[in-house]
Write a protein that holds these residues in place. Structure first.
Motif, PDB file in Angstrom:
ATOM      1  N   VAL A 263       0.833  -1.208   0.000  1.00 44.46           N
ATOM      2  CA  VAL A 263       0.000   0.000   0.000  1.00 44.46           C
ATOM      3  C   VAL A 263       0.865   1.254   0.000  1.00 44.46           C
ATOM      4  N   PHE A 264       1.936   1.260   0.784  1.00 39.28           N
ATOM      5  CA  PHE A 264       2.792   2.438   0.858  1.00 39.28           C
ATOM      6  C   PHE A 264       3.477   2.708  -0.480  1.00 39.28           C
ATOM      7  N   ARG A 265       3.923   1.644  -1.140  1.00 39.22           N
ATOM      8  CA  ARG A 265       4.560   1.795  -2.445  1.00 39.22           C
ATOM      9  C   ARG A 265       3.566   2.366  -3.457  1.00 39.22           C
ATOM     10  N   GLU A 266       2.336   1.861  -3.385  1.00 41.22           N
ATOM     11  CA  GLU A 266       1.279   2.323  -4.289  1.00 41.22           C
ATOM     12  C   GLU A 266       0.967   3.803  -4.049  1.00 41.22           C
ATOM     13  N   MET A 267       0.897   4.201  -2.784  1.00 43.96           N
ATOM     14  CA  MET A 267       0.612   5.607  -2.458  1.00 43.96           C
ATOM     15  C   MET A 267       1.722   6.504  -2.990  1.00 43.96           C
ATOM     16  N   LYS A 268       2.953   6.069  -2.834  1.00 43.61           N
ATOM     17  CA  LYS A 268       4.082   6.868  -3.309  1.00 43.61           C
ATOM     18  C   LYS A 268       4.046   6.987  -4.832  1.00 43.61           C
ATOM     19  N   ALA A 269       3.694   5.892  -5.498  1.00 46.71           N
ATOM     20  CA  ALA A 269       3.644   5.910  -6.962  1.00 46.71           C
ATOM     21  C   ALA A 269       2.532   6.822  -7.468  1.00 46.71           C
ATOM     22  N   ARG A 270       1.417   6.878  -6.740  1.00 50.14           N
ATOM     23  CA  ARG A 270       0.289   7.696  -7.176  1.00 50.14           C
ATOM     24  C   ARG A 270       0.399   9.152  -6.742  1.00 50.14           C
ATOM     25  N   ALA A 271       1.393   9.476  -5.939  1.00 51.00           N
ATOM     26  CA  ALA A 271       1.528  10.844  -5.433  1.00 51.00           C
ATOM     27  C   ALA A 271       1.852  11.823  -6.561  1.00 51.00           C
ATOM     28  N   ALA A 272       2.563  11.366  -7.566  1.00 51.20           N
ATOM     29  CA  ALA A 272       2.944  12.242  -8.669  1.00 51.20           C
ATOM     30  C   ALA A 272       2.706  11.508  -9.987  1.00 51.20           C
ATOM     31  N   TYR A 273       2.512  12.276 -11.049  1.00 51.92           N
ATOM     32  CA  TYR A 273       2.250  11.690 -12.362  1.00 51.92           C
ATOM     33  C   TYR A 273       3.512  11.003 -12.876  1.00 51.92           C
ATOM     34  N   GLU A 274       3.317   9.850 -13.461  1.00 47.80           N
ATOM     35  CA  GLU A 274       4.425   9.106 -14.052  1.00 47.80           C
ATOM     36  C   GLU A 274       4.179   9.010 -15.551  1.00 47.80           C
ATOM     37  N   LYS A 275       5.123   9.511 -16.316  1.00 47.40           N
ATOM     38  CA  LYS A 275       4.956   9.469 -17.762  1.00 47.40           C
ATOM     39  C   LYS A 275       4.898   8.020 -18.239  1.00 47.40           C
ATOM     40  N   PRO A 276       4.133   7.765 -19.309  1.00 44.20           N
ATOM     41  CA  PRO A 276       4.037   6.390 -19.812  1.00 44.20           C
ATOM     42  C   PRO A 276       5.389   5.775 -20.147  1.00 44.20           C
ATOM     43  N   SER A 277       6.307   6.562 -20.683  1.00 49.23           N
ATOM     44  CA  SER A 277       7.624   6.013 -21.016  1.00 49.23           C
ATOM     45  C   SER A 277       8.377   5.621 -19.748  1.00 49.23           C
ATOM     46  N   GLU A 278       8.261   6.439 -18.689  1.00 46.17           N
ATOM     47  CA  GLU A 278       8.911   6.107 -17.419  1.00 46.17           C
ATOM     48  C   GLU A 278       8.276   4.867 -16.804  1.00 46.17           C
ATOM     49  N   ARG A 279       6.955   4.741 -16.944  1.00 49.83           N
ATOM     50  CA  ARG A 279       6.247   3.582 -16.414  1.00 49.83           C
ATOM     51  C   ARG A 279       6.719   2.305 -17.092  1.00 49.83           C
ATOM     52  N   ARG A 280       6.844   2.354 -18.432  1.00 53.00           N
ATOM     53  CA  ARG A 280       7.313   1.179 -19.178  1.00 53.00           C
ATOM     54  C   ARG A 280       8.727   0.809 -18.744  1.00 53.00           C
ATOM     55  N   THR A 281       9.584   1.809 -18.607  1.00 46.02           N
ATOM     56  CA  THR A 281      10.967   1.561 -18.192  1.00 46.02           C
ATOM     57  C   THR A 281      11.004   0.911 -16.813  1.00 46.02           C
ATOM     58  N   ARG A 282      10.217   1.443 -15.869  1.00 46.43           N
ATOM     59  CA  ARG A 282      10.179   0.895 -14.518  1.00 46.43           C
ATOM     60  C   ARG A 282       9.657  -0.530 -14.518  1.00 46.43           C
ATOM     61  N   GLU A 283       8.581  -0.771 -15.277  1.00 48.59           N
ATOM     62  CA  GLU A 283       8.001  -2.113 -15.314  1.00 48.59           C
ATOM     63  C   GLU A 283       8.960  -3.124 -15.931  1.00 48.59           C
ATOM     64  N   LYS A 284       9.698  -2.703 -16.974  1.00 49.08           N
ATOM     65  CA  LYS A 284      10.700  -3.602 -17.571  1.00 49.08           C
ATOM     66  C   LYS A 284      11.795  -3.925 -16.570  1.00 49.08           C
ATOM     67  N   ALA A 285      12.264  -2.907 -15.831  1.00 48.32           N
ATOM     68  CA  ALA A 285      13.315  -3.124 -14.834  1.00 48.32           C
ATOM     69  C   ALA A 285      12.820  -4.072 -13.739  1.00 48.32           C
ATOM     70  N   GLU A 286      11.566  -3.902 -13.321  1.00 48.78           N
ATOM     71  CA  GLU A 286      11.014  -4.790 -12.304  1.00 48.78           C
ATOM     72  C   GLU A 286      10.933  -6.224 -12.819  1.00 48.78           C
ATOM     73  N   ALA A 287      10.551  -6.389 -14.081  1.00 52.63           N
ATOM     74  CA  ALA A 287      10.459  -7.730 -14.667  1.00 52.63           C
ATOM     75  C   ALA A 287      11.836  -8.382 -14.723  1.00 52.63           C
ATOM     76  N   VAL A 288      12.846  -7.605 -15.113  1.00 48.12           N
ATOM     77  CA  VAL A 288      14.216  -8.131 -15.179  1.00 48.12           C
ATOM     78  C   VAL A 288      14.671  -8.570 -13.795  1.00 48.12           C
ATOM     79  N   ARG A 289      14.376  -7.734 -12.775  1.00 49.56           N
ATOM     80  CA  ARG A 289      14.739  -8.087 -11.397  1.00 49.56           C
ATOM     81  C   ARG A 289      14.065  -9.381 -10.967  1.00 49.56           C
TER      82      ARG A 289
END
Length: 75
Positions: free
Chosen positions: A26-52
């Motif tokens: 929940v805390f991670r989700e709140m932090k992520a929703r606190a500010a707008y995340e550009k779609p390109s940044e979101r894709r980059t983050r999701e790819k990095a998470e998948a690699v991890r």
């Protein structure tokens, strides 16, 4: 989500609630929703998470098969 307060010990119940919220992400989700995340940044983050995740899975598999030493305490 529900936390039981035993013996009027609110501090202990609050710690249990925080632990449950942390586990649920929940805390991670709140932090992520606190500010707008550009779609390109979101894709980059999701790819990095998948690699991890994949690296962690591969590491655990190698440890099970005996190719890597199991994690233990340092001596």
């Amino acid at each position: 989500m529900q936390v039981i307060v035993r013996d009027n010990n609110v501090d202990q119940a609050l710690r249990a609630l925080k632990k449950k919220l942390q586990r649920e992400g929940v805390f991670r989700e709140m932090k992520a929703r606190a500010a707008y995340e550009k779609p390109s940044e979101r894709r980059t983050r999701e790819k990095a998470e998948a690699v991890r995740r994949m690296r962690k899975l591969a590491r655990k598999k190698a440890q099970r098969e005996g190719l890597l030493p199991k994690p233990g305490r340092a001596r």
